[in-house]
Scaffold this motif. Sequence first.
Motif, PDB file in Angstrom:
ATOM      1  N   TRP A  15      -5.451  -1.684   1.537  1.00 42.97           N
ATOM      2  CA  TRP A  15      -4.900  -2.796   0.767  1.00 42.97           C
ATOM      3  C   TRP A  15      -3.498  -2.441   0.276  1.00 42.97           C
ATOM      4  O   TRP A  15      -3.202  -1.278   0.007  1.00 42.97           O
ATOM      5  CB  TRP A  15      -5.809  -3.126  -0.411  1.00 42.97           C
ATOM      6  N   GLY A  16      -2.654  -3.446   0.171  1.00 45.63           N
ATOM      7  CA  GLY A  16      -1.284  -3.214  -0.271  1.00 45.63           C
ATOM      8  C   GLY A  16      -0.319  -3.264   0.898  1.00 45.63           C
ATOM      9  O   GLY A  16      -0.591  -3.891   1.930  1.00 45.63           O
ATOM     10  N   ASP A  17       0.816  -2.570   0.757  1.00 49.67           N
ATOM     11  CA  ASP A  17       1.846  -2.570   1.798  1.00 49.67           C
ATOM     12  C   ASP A  17       2.271  -1.137   2.100  1.00 49.67           C
ATOM     13  O   ASP A  17       1.791  -0.196   1.453  1.00 49.67           O
ATOM     14  CB  ASP A  17       3.032  -3.442   1.366  1.00 49.67           C
ATOM     15  N   PRO A  18       3.173  -0.922   3.062  1.00 54.40           N
ATOM     16  CA  PRO A  18       3.545   0.452   3.426  1.00 54.40           C
ATOM     17  C   PRO A  18       4.255   1.233   2.324  1.00 54.40           C
ATOM     18  O   PRO A  18       4.370   2.457   2.433  1.00 54.40           O
ATOM     19  CB  PRO A  18       4.475   0.251   4.637  1.00 54.40           C
ATOM     20  N   MET A  19       4.722   0.561   1.291  1.00 52.11           N
ATOM     21  CA  MET A  19       5.312   1.287   0.170  1.00 52.11           C
ATOM     22  C   MET A  19       4.267   1.610  -0.886  1.00 52.11           C
ATOM     23  O   MET A  19       4.295   2.690  -1.485  1.00 52.11           O
ATOM     24  CB  MET A  19       6.448   0.466  -0.453  1.00 52.11           C
ATOM     25  N   SER A  20       3.327   0.705  -1.116  1.00 51.57           N
ATOM     26  CA  SER A  20       2.360   0.913  -2.199  1.00 51.57           C
ATOM     27  C   SER A  20       1.164   1.752  -1.770  1.00 51.57           C
ATOM     28  O   SER A  20       0.552   2.427  -2.595  1.00 51.57           O
ATOM     29  CB  SER A  20       1.868  -0.433  -2.735  1.00 51.57           C
ATOM     30  N   ASN A  21       0.815   1.715  -0.479  1.00 52.88           N
ATOM     31  CA  ASN A  21      -0.366   2.432  -0.012  1.00 52.88           C
ATOM     32  C   ASN A  21       0.066   3.631   0.834  1.00 52.88           C
ATOM     33  O   ASN A  21       0.661   3.471   1.899  1.00 52.88           O
ATOM     34  CB  ASN A  21      -1.263   1.496   0.812  1.00 52.88           C
ATOM     35  N   ALA A  22      -0.227   4.834   0.353  1.00 53.36           N
ATOM     36  CA  ALA A  22       0.246   6.058   0.999  1.00 53.36           C
ATOM     37  C   ALA A  22      -0.344   6.250   2.392  1.00 53.36           C
ATOM     38  O   ALA A  22       0.314   6.804   3.284  1.00 53.36           O
ATOM     39  CB  ALA A  22      -0.094   7.263   0.114  1.00 53.36           C
TER      40      ALA A  22
END
Length: 675
Positions: free
Chosen positions: A561-568
């Motif tokens: 869940w999230g995006d490539p910046m928020s989800n490691a």
Amino acid sequence: MFARRLSVPLFACALIGLASLPATRADGPGDNVPDNVRPVPPKGSEVPEAVREEVRKGLAELQGLIKDAGTHELLADVQIYEKAVRWALDHNEVYDPAPPKDKNAKLPTPAGTVKKVLAAGLERAKALKDGKTPWATQTGGVLRGYVSKIDGSVQPYWMVVPADYDFKGDKKHRLDFWWHGRFENTVEAGFMANSPGDGGGIIPAPGALILHPFGRFSNANKFAGEVDTFECLEHAKKHYRIDESRLVARGFSMGGAACWQFSTHFPTLWAANAPGAGFSETPEFLDVFQNEKVEPAWYEKKLWRMYNASDYAVNLFNLPTVAYSGEIDKQKQAADVMAREMKKEGLELVHLIGPKTGHGYEKAAKEELNKRIDAIVAKGKPALPEKIKFTTFTLRYSQCAWVTVEGLAKHWERARVEGEIKDRAAVVTTEGVSALTLRFPASVPNAPTKAVIDGTDLAIGKDGHFRKGGDGKWQAVPSLDTNNLRKLSGLQGPIDDAFMDPFVMVSPTGRPMNSKTAEWAEKEMKHAADHWRKQFRGDAPMKKDTEVTEDDIKNRNLVLWGDPMSNAVLAKIAAKLPIKWTDKGVVVGDTTYEVGTHVPVLIYPNPLNPQKYVVLNSGFTFREYDYLNNARQVSKMPDYAVLDITTPSNARYPGKVVRAGFFGEQWELLPDDGK
């Protein structure tokens, strides 16, 4: 669905004792309004605080006994009671009967069903603490539990054990599956409190075991509900002696739909098939039963081919089937559709009709049905069928006796295999198939040593693998190169497929690209977890992106869940996905969608471990509107989609789908999105 016309015979068919539960609202045209969707399961009864505290006290005692028991092979047989009581209290799922109309009649006991389950759980837990497991050698209706591989939840099922079962003997027994009908308020406690007695809707055959799956509630035994049947079977095989050549598929109403599904998708698993009423496909049934004119997107229509039993009708060539319908039951439509589709294949459906009967079994027809099924099962399933006919649209359903389809020319288009054993040769013709395996039981003498596939003579090697070459001719191969990126069984999509195997949802901890998409993702993650509990009756495994381990990557599908910046974790693999997501936008082929208003959802082999999936920003894909009729509970999203989240999520979709499609057989992006 199907609660409206439950006659006394049908209550017996589903689960003895369910008449004590309150009726739920019926489906029909009133349930065709997406903006006015009632909750499933419904809101529970009001429980007086004193009663609630009494149950909580008993629950605490039960939890203490389970803790004291430590690890034990049969611990799940006790844990199912703790879960049933705890969830009933925590999630407002206590369902008491409606007060009687007769003012002089005795009022139902508040939380009576839950109290009954609690008492049974305490009795088992105390026995287990003392080192005793009397239910393990009990006959009659016995409640069992197992731990699911999918989400680690405990799930119940009933096993009816014949009175003459010898627990010290070596005789193997016939096993009948009985899939229950739809009851929107029969969650764990209601299912567990009401024993099916000596067989429920079945006239028991002498010596037969009868297994009643919970099916993870009322999801029509699809997806995780489908896997439940196989997990029940595997658990039962550890504790009862089962003759796997005499497995029988049986059920009525929603359970009849399960029969059509399991029989056509796994045709050589069963010795006999006895569907009663139900539905066998989506669009025609919704028209007849629900008065709903369905207008699917092109990819939704393709995805009907996953569960429409009517599309797989030829597979009943391999399985003796006796269907039953009431003469005036609307659900007679299911068998009529199957008869029509079977006729196209030169097959005739044996269809018993209960005269002047609605949604239930007519006595004489039921007796005739059991007589015919018993005669079929007495012969047993052949160890090596001489002829097979098999069709599929997905590698999720790929096996028929000695043939396993290992590759398709194109998913969601018909693939077909016909085979015959002649003079120790397996003569096979194919359509839409790119790879297959021919495998014969070691116990069978004089098994084929040669294959003739579409006219090409080939030796059957050690593993029996064959692949169609670039010239269109078949060749024997030592392996099928499962390490190369291509669609495989259990690794073929669509998005919902990820939730039929172990998974973990991974939440983001970093700063997002955009606050609006982050807000949407957080809301949808909560929705996915909440509705996994409601519809598939488990707690969705959850971890933060910083907590994901190598074991998770190796053994589980990762739902990010999230995006490539928020989800490691997503950051590690984003560049290797066919759909790109950067601070510039969501890029699909040569089209870019605005980053702050669009979100990709997709399924793809995990670049960190291509033997497992990665899913972006999606749970299972049918939603609240679809809960109101089991025929709607099918996949709504293909392998990928781009959502415009300026259109709010609703009871049908998580946003406006502006693009969607299927990846190709090598998981590549196709120019026409796979249309």
